[in-house]
Write a protein that holds these residues in place. Sequence first.
Motif, PDB file in Angstrom:
ATOM      1  N   UNK A 207      79.353  36.507 -28.294  1.00 38.80           N
ATOM      2  CA  UNK A 207      80.708  36.813 -27.833  1.00 38.80           C
ATOM      3  C   UNK A 207      81.217  35.736 -26.875  1.00 38.80           C
ATOM      4  N   UNK A 208      80.373  35.332 -25.934  1.00 37.80           N
ATOM      5  CA  UNK A 208      80.771  34.290 -24.980  1.00 37.80           C
ATOM      6  C   UNK A 208      81.018  32.957 -25.682  1.00 37.80           C
TER       7      UNK A 208
ATOM      8  N   UNK B 211      84.411  28.459 -27.633  1.00 39.56           N
ATOM      9  CA  UNK B 211      84.869  27.593 -28.717  1.00 39.56           C
ATOM     10  C   UNK B 211      86.370  27.702 -28.926  1.00 39.56           C
ATOM     11  N   UNK B 212      86.921  28.893 -28.743  1.00 37.71           N
ATOM     12  CA  UNK B 212      88.368  29.056 -28.865  1.00 37.71           C
ATOM     13  C   UNK B 212      89.095  28.227 -27.819  1.00 37.71           C
TER      14      UNK B 212
ATOM     15  N   UNK C  65      88.320  24.237 -28.590  1.00 35.20           N
ATOM     16  CA  UNK C  65      88.717  23.675 -29.879  1.00 35.20           C
ATOM     17  C   UNK C  65      89.847  22.652 -29.771  1.00 35.20           C
ATOM     18  N   UNK C  66      90.978  22.979 -29.096  1.00 30.58           N
ATOM     19  CA  UNK C  66      92.048  21.963 -29.026  1.00 30.58           C
ATOM     20  C   UNK C  66      91.683  20.742 -28.193  1.00 30.58           C
ATOM     21  N   UNK C  67      90.718  20.881 -27.292  1.00 30.52           N
ATOM     22  CA  UNK C  67      90.378  19.776 -26.399  1.00 30.52           C
ATOM     23  C   UNK C  67      89.303  18.855 -26.979  1.00 30.52           C
ATOM     24  N   UNK C  68      88.343  19.431 -27.705  1.00 35.13           N
ATOM     25  CA  UNK C  68      87.204  18.643 -28.163  1.00 35.13           C
ATOM     26  C   UNK C  68      87.128  18.467 -29.673  1.00 35.13           C
ATOM     27  N   UNK C  69      87.582  19.471 -30.425  1.00 36.73           N
ATOM     28  CA  UNK C  69      87.386  19.431 -31.876  1.00 36.73           C
ATOM     29  C   UNK C  69      88.597  18.860 -32.607  1.00 36.73           C
ATOM     30  N   UNK C  70      89.804  19.280 -32.240  1.00 35.69           N
ATOM     31  CA  UNK C  70      90.997  18.736 -32.898  1.00 35.69           C
ATOM     32  C   UNK C  70      91.059  17.208 -32.835  1.00 35.69           C
ATOM     33  N   UNK C  71      90.766  16.582 -31.675  1.00 34.54           N
ATOM     34  CA  UNK C  71      90.853  15.113 -31.617  1.00 34.54           C
ATOM     35  C   UNK C  71      89.842  14.379 -32.499  1.00 34.54           C
ATOM     36  N   UNK C  72      88.814  15.083 -32.989  1.00 32.95           N
ATOM     37  CA  UNK C  72      87.853  14.428 -33.884  1.00 32.95           C
ATOM     38  C   UNK C  72      88.522  14.065 -35.203  1.00 32.95           C
ATOM     39  N   UNK C  73      89.516  14.854 -35.623  1.00 39.54           N
ATOM     40  CA  UNK C  73      90.104  14.667 -36.943  1.00 39.54           C
ATOM     41  C   UNK C  73      91.542  14.153 -36.911  1.00 39.54           C
TER      42      UNK C  73
ATOM     43  N   UNK D 257      89.311  37.742 -28.560  1.00 42.81           N
ATOM     44  CA  UNK D 257      88.585  38.928 -28.097  1.00 42.81           C
ATOM     45  C   UNK D 257      88.031  39.724 -29.279  1.00 42.81           C
ATOM     46  N   UNK D 258      88.858  39.875 -30.325  1.00 45.20           N
ATOM     47  CA  UNK D 258      88.375  40.584 -31.514  1.00 45.20           C
ATOM     48  C   UNK D 258      87.251  39.804 -32.186  1.00 45.20           C
ATOM     49  N   UNK D 259      87.413  38.467 -32.233  1.00 44.51           N
ATOM     50  CA  UNK D 259      86.360  37.638 -32.808  1.00 44.51           C
ATOM     51  C   UNK D 259      85.069  37.734 -32.026  1.00 44.51           C
TER      52      UNK D 259
END
Length: 416
Positions: free
Chosen positions: A167-168, A173-174, A177-185, A275-277
């Motif tokens: 859960x944590x 990751x949510x 994601x915009x800070x570390x993962x989006x800039x990869x692509x 939260x649901x995820x």
Amino acid sequence: MDTTPAPENPGPRSADARPLGPGVVSDFTPDERARGRALRRAQLPWALGGRLAGLALTLLLGLTPAGAALVTATGDWFGGSRTAGVLAGAAALLLLGQALQLPFGAGVRTVRARFGLVTQGWAGWALDAVRGLALALVLVLPLALGLFALTAWSPQRWWLPAAGAAALLTVALSFLHPLLIEPVFNRFSPMPPGELRTALLALAERDGVRVRDVLVADASRRTTALNAYVSGFGATRRIVAYDTLLTTAEPREVELVVAHELGHVKHRDVPVGTALGAGGAAVAVAVLGVLGAWRPLLDAAGATDAADPRALPLLAALAALLGAVSGPLQCAVSRRIEARADRHALELTGDVEQFVAMQHRLAVANVSDVDPPRVLELLFATHPSATSRIAAARAWQAAPGRPAPERRATPGESVV
């Protein structure tokens, strides 16, 4: 992201779709409808085949001794320790899965290129595949190591702390994601000052949504598809528009796309979804804990208990199966959320005419099937179809008490 009464004749009918209502006839030409159906038919075998092949491989490795043999063999290459078995086994499962997906991904890319949706060469596509694999390894290997540290602590109760950790991790990751993962692509640059940037920031301010900046993503180096979104939380929140959208759509249509995305922020869809995820991840881990301790499954997988690294393929197979079973429910929830964001865009702008124009442009530019077969929509669609979104907009406009739309002046004409 229609509400004229249905005529006696329900309209033309596609070979494999529902009867096409009046909105389809008036809003999309036969060529536009045929082109969307043709793309769907051409890429569906590749996309669906990739899903089924990936699930079949995962189940084969997880529910037979083949997965245990793979973990043992790869672990032996790196010394044969328990840690080597976990890390090498996880990497091997990931590499096999990615290798299996390559021909299916290439098939989808080939089809989309034939329809003019791909601008990226094969070298760029391959580089993205390598980036995706590297990112997956960076995420999965520490998770596998942490998971089996917990199973070593308690083969029966490992899932209790693991559920909380899952859960944590979902929340983290949510946020990241915009800070570390989006800039990869993608590369992002600030939108230059001008009327559109001012209008988008004013739209967010009128909606009571605080955004840090308006960015442009260099999507055109991969695709001709159009999109925009709002990402980040709090001080990191920004409006992101594809450069393809900015060079293709009218400024007012861009505003409608962004108004839809602001609806997700206004209704707190990302925090609520996160939260649901997180809750879903915790429940999934608990289910894995129960199933992973079931002796018939362990025997089939060739593992002694959950602490045995040879149980890794079994846990991966059970997780994949849970994901496949829950997929249609997740899609149904997503469609409702997207429909609510559409209503928000209409309430914020009051511009049904441009909303319809925007939906038409997005559907045509993205070569969407505007009225797909119902079974495919229920199983896989995360957004309502273009025709249903346009119909919902017209229903919203026709609701009792809704003011009549303002007539726009044509060039050279004044409207008093």
